[in-house]
Design a protein around this motif. Structure first.
Motif, PDB file in Angstrom:
ATOM      1  N   CYS A   1     -84.757  40.198  -7.723  1.00 17.55           N
ATOM      2  CA  CYS A   1     -86.163  39.858  -7.488  1.00 17.55           C
ATOM      3  C   CYS A   1     -87.029  40.474  -8.592  1.00 17.55           C
ATOM      4  CB  CYS A   1     -86.608  40.328  -6.107  1.00 17.55           C
ATOM      5  SG  CYS A   1     -88.106  39.500  -5.518  1.00 17.55           S
ATOM      6  N   ASN A   2     -87.138  39.745  -9.703  1.00  8.85           N
ATOM      7  CA  ASN A   2     -87.942  40.163 -10.855  1.00  8.85           C
ATOM      8  C   ASN A   2     -87.665  41.598 -11.296  1.00  8.85           C
ATOM      9  OD1 ASN A   2     -89.097  37.626 -10.501  1.00  8.85           O
ATOM     10  ND2 ASN A   2     -90.915  38.415  -9.457  1.00  8.85           N
ATOM     11  N   PRO A   3     -86.413  41.938 -11.601  1.00  5.70           N
ATOM     12  CA  PRO A   3     -86.103  43.301 -12.028  1.00  5.70           C
ATOM     13  C   PRO A   3     -86.790  43.625 -13.347  1.00  5.70           C
ATOM     14  CG  PRO A   3     -84.253  41.858 -12.453  1.00  5.70           C
ATOM     15  CD  PRO A   3     -85.231  41.064 -11.646  1.00  5.70           C
ATOM     16  N   PRO A   4     -87.248  44.857 -13.525  1.00  7.06           N
ATOM     17  CA  PRO A   4     -87.954  45.233 -14.759  1.00  7.06           C
ATOM     18  C   PRO A   4     -87.002  45.432 -15.933  1.00  7.06           C
ATOM     19  CG  PRO A   4     -87.720  47.136 -13.341  1.00  7.06           C
ATOM     20  CD  PRO A   4     -87.190  45.968 -12.553  1.00  7.06           C
ATOM     21  N   LYS A   5     -87.558  45.330 -17.130  1.00  3.24           N
ATOM     22  CA  LYS A   5     -86.857  45.627 -18.382  1.00  3.24           C
ATOM     23  C   LYS A   5     -85.574  44.817 -18.557  1.00  3.24           C
ATOM     24  CE  LYS A   5     -88.793  50.277 -18.822  1.00  3.24           C
ATOM     25  NZ  LYS A   5     -88.522  51.715 -19.028  1.00  3.24           N
TER      26      LYS A   5
ATOM     27  N   GLY B   1     -82.119  29.099 -15.946  1.00  4.61           N
ATOM     28  CA  GLY B   1     -83.191  29.723 -15.187  1.00  4.61           C
ATOM     29  C   GLY B   1     -84.363  29.958 -16.131  1.00  4.61           C
ATOM     30  N   ASN B   2     -85.333  29.048 -16.131  1.00  2.00           N
ATOM     31  CA  ASN B   2     -86.418  29.111 -17.117  1.00  2.00           C
ATOM     32  C   ASN B   2     -86.994  30.518 -17.212  1.00  2.00           C
ATOM     33  OD1 ASN B   2     -87.284  25.980 -15.763  1.00  2.00           O
ATOM     34  ND2 ASN B   2     -86.363  26.275 -17.754  1.00  2.00           N
ATOM     35  N   PRO B   3     -86.921  31.164 -18.371  1.00  2.00           N
ATOM     36  CA  PRO B   3     -87.440  32.527 -18.516  1.00  2.00           C
ATOM     37  C   PRO B   3     -88.927  32.610 -18.171  1.00  2.00           C
ATOM     38  CG  PRO B   3     -86.094  31.915 -20.407  1.00  2.00           C
ATOM     39  CD  PRO B   3     -86.314  30.670 -19.616  1.00  2.00           C
ATOM     40  N   GLY B   4     -89.242  33.473 -17.228  1.00  2.00           N
ATOM     41  CA  GLY B   4     -90.633  33.634 -16.814  1.00  2.00           C
ATOM     42  C   GLY B   4     -90.919  33.149 -15.407  1.00  2.00           C
ATOM     43  N   ARG B   5     -89.987  32.427 -14.801  1.00  2.00           N
ATOM     44  CA  ARG B   5     -90.184  31.997 -13.418  1.00  2.00           C
ATOM     45  C   ARG B   5     -89.990  33.183 -12.473  1.00  2.00           C
ATOM     46  NH1 ARG B   5     -90.153  26.586 -11.815  1.00  2.00           N
ATOM     47  NH2 ARG B   5     -89.694  25.060 -13.466  1.00  2.00           N
ATOM     48  N   SER B   6     -90.879  33.306 -11.508  1.00  2.00           N
ATOM     49  CA  SER B   6     -90.790  34.396 -10.538  1.00  2.00           C
ATOM     50  C   SER B   6     -89.703  34.123  -9.503  1.00  2.00           C
ATOM     51  CB  SER B   6     -92.136  34.572  -9.836  1.00  2.00           C
ATOM     52  OG  SER B   6     -92.042  35.526  -8.798  1.00  2.00           O
ATOM     53  N   ALA B   7     -89.022  35.177  -9.080  1.00  2.00           N
ATOM     54  CA  ALA B   7     -88.047  35.078  -7.998  1.00  2.00           C
ATOM     55  C   ALA B   7     -88.683  35.353  -6.637  1.00  2.00           C
ATOM     56  CB  ALA B   7     -86.899  36.045  -8.236  1.00  2.00           C
ATOM     57  N   GLY B   8     -89.997  35.522  -6.618  1.00  2.00           N
ATOM     58  CA  GLY B   8     -90.700  35.773  -5.357  1.00  2.00           C
ATOM     59  C   GLY B   8     -91.729  36.877  -5.504  1.00  2.00           C
ATOM     60  N   ARG B   9     -92.423  37.157  -4.429  1.00  2.00           N
ATOM     61  CA  ARG B   9     -93.448  38.213  -4.438  1.00  2.00           C
ATOM     62  C   ARG B   9     -92.772  39.566  -4.251  1.00  2.00           C
ATOM     63  NH1 ARG B   9     -95.939  33.737  -2.020  1.00  2.00           N
ATOM     64  NH2 ARG B   9     -97.860  33.130  -3.108  1.00  2.00           N
TER      65      ARG B   9
END
Length: 356
Positions: free
Chosen positions: A283-287, A310-318
């Protein structure tokens, strides 16, 4: 002896899954239909130029909003590469949507081949049962329309992101339903004259390769070119290559696969408690960073291409404050991936995939 028995068992599954009209007709790899390539090593993507959406690409639109050169340059690392266009349950009229997209992209860039991905299956939390008869009918109508919209135009299709990685959540009846849905979709798309179709096979850190080979065969992988990996994970490229080669050795006739390298340049972020939280943070892991750039010249056995599925920049959720919903392009995520990009093929030394 155990390995021989396993291969025999999987071969018998393949015979069942491949039975029917497609088996009688045979599959004709459309190497000469997609581009100038020779289809070397059985790879129909050889020599193909993938489409880059220079008008409506997600990252391209985002870089036009940049206020600094640094922002523009980072976003361009994504915008200048082929984008895999997604269609799914949010696409109310798949025939019209794909027809309009292909008309535009092929008019803008004649001689290129679009990359397409589908995400039409329902993925509720593990409930044990599969789709109802009414939902199965809607699913089939959706793919009827999607296939009709493509028609005779060229396309590389990555079928049903997460389609098999979540199959274990279903009971035996639900799994049978899912496999039948995937077989239907595979049949519709592989009957088109200028498509190459890969079926989702999850990721190396999600399911044992023997089990995934079985799921693939039950889902009709034998009708297409092969399978694809890592579309919703961040796993190392070499790990996915080694995993793909293990699966491929168990699949007669379709020993080809594609690895998504959209966000795996820094590998996965491992949680502290892997028993509770799984093998990686998704879920949007950092770095995390962009991985190897899209290419059909991977240098590895049976690996047809590296592609940013997986298009770079798409969010995996809030996942944290400020994140948008699932699938929404979010500039901070894209910029982070570009900042930590690593375009080399790398990973743990324990994973040593076979080179060509």
């Amino acid at each position: 002896m155990r390995r021989i028995a396993l291969i025999a068992s999987i071969a018998s599954l393949a015979a069942l899954a491949f039975a029917g009209p497609a088996q009688a007709a045979g599959w004709n790899p459309p190497a000469e239909l997609l581009g100038p390539g020779t289809g070397g090593n059985g790879n129909p993507l050889t020599g193909v130029k993938f489409s880059v959406d220079e008008q409506w690409g997600l990252a391209n639109r985002a870089r036009l909003q940049c206020s600094t050169q640094r922002c523009y340059d980072l976003m361009s690392l994504i915008a200048d590469q082929p984008e895999t266009k997604r269609f799914g349950s949010w696409t109310a009229n798949p025939r019209a949507a794909i027809d309009a997209y292909l008309d535009r992209i092929l008019d803008d860039q004649p001689g290129t081949v679009p990359l397409l991905a589908t995400y039409r299956l329902q993925h509720p939390h593990c409930r044990g049962f599969g789709d109802s008869p009414d939902e199965v009918e809607r699913y089939q109508r959706w793919y009827d329309g999607f296939a009709a919209g493509i028609g005779k135009r060229p396309a590389v299709i990555f079928l049903e992101i997460d389609g098999l990685i979540t199959a274990h959540c279903l009971n035996s009846r639900g799994q049978v339903t899912r496999y039948r849905e995937l077989v239907y979709a595979m049949r519709k798309l592989t009957e088109l004259p200028r498509t190459v179709v890969y079926l989702d096979a999850g990721s190396a850190d999600a399911a044992p390769y023997r089990e995934m080979a079985r799921r693939l065969i039950k889902s009709g992988v034998m009708r297409g070119q092969g399978f694809f990996l890592n579309s919703t994970h961040y796993n190392w490229t070499t790990s996915e290559l080694a995993y793909g080669q293990r699966i491929a050795r168990l699949l007669p006739q379709v020993r080809h696969f594609v690895v998504s390298t959209a966000a795996n340049g820094q590998g996965p972020l491992r949680p502290k408690n892997r028993v509770r939280d799984g093998n990686e943070v998704r879920c949007n892991p950092p770095k995390r960073g962009l991985g190897p750039k899209p290419t059909a010249n991977t240098g590895y056995l049976w690996a047809d291409a590296f592609v940013w599925i997986g298009n770079p920049g798409r969010s995996a959720g809030r996942c944290k404050p400020g994140d948008p919903g699932v699938g929404v392009f979010h500039a901070p995520i894209a910029l982070g991936l570009a900042q930590y990009a690593n375009f080399t093929v790398t990973g743990p030394k324990t994973d040593r995939p076979t080179r060509r």
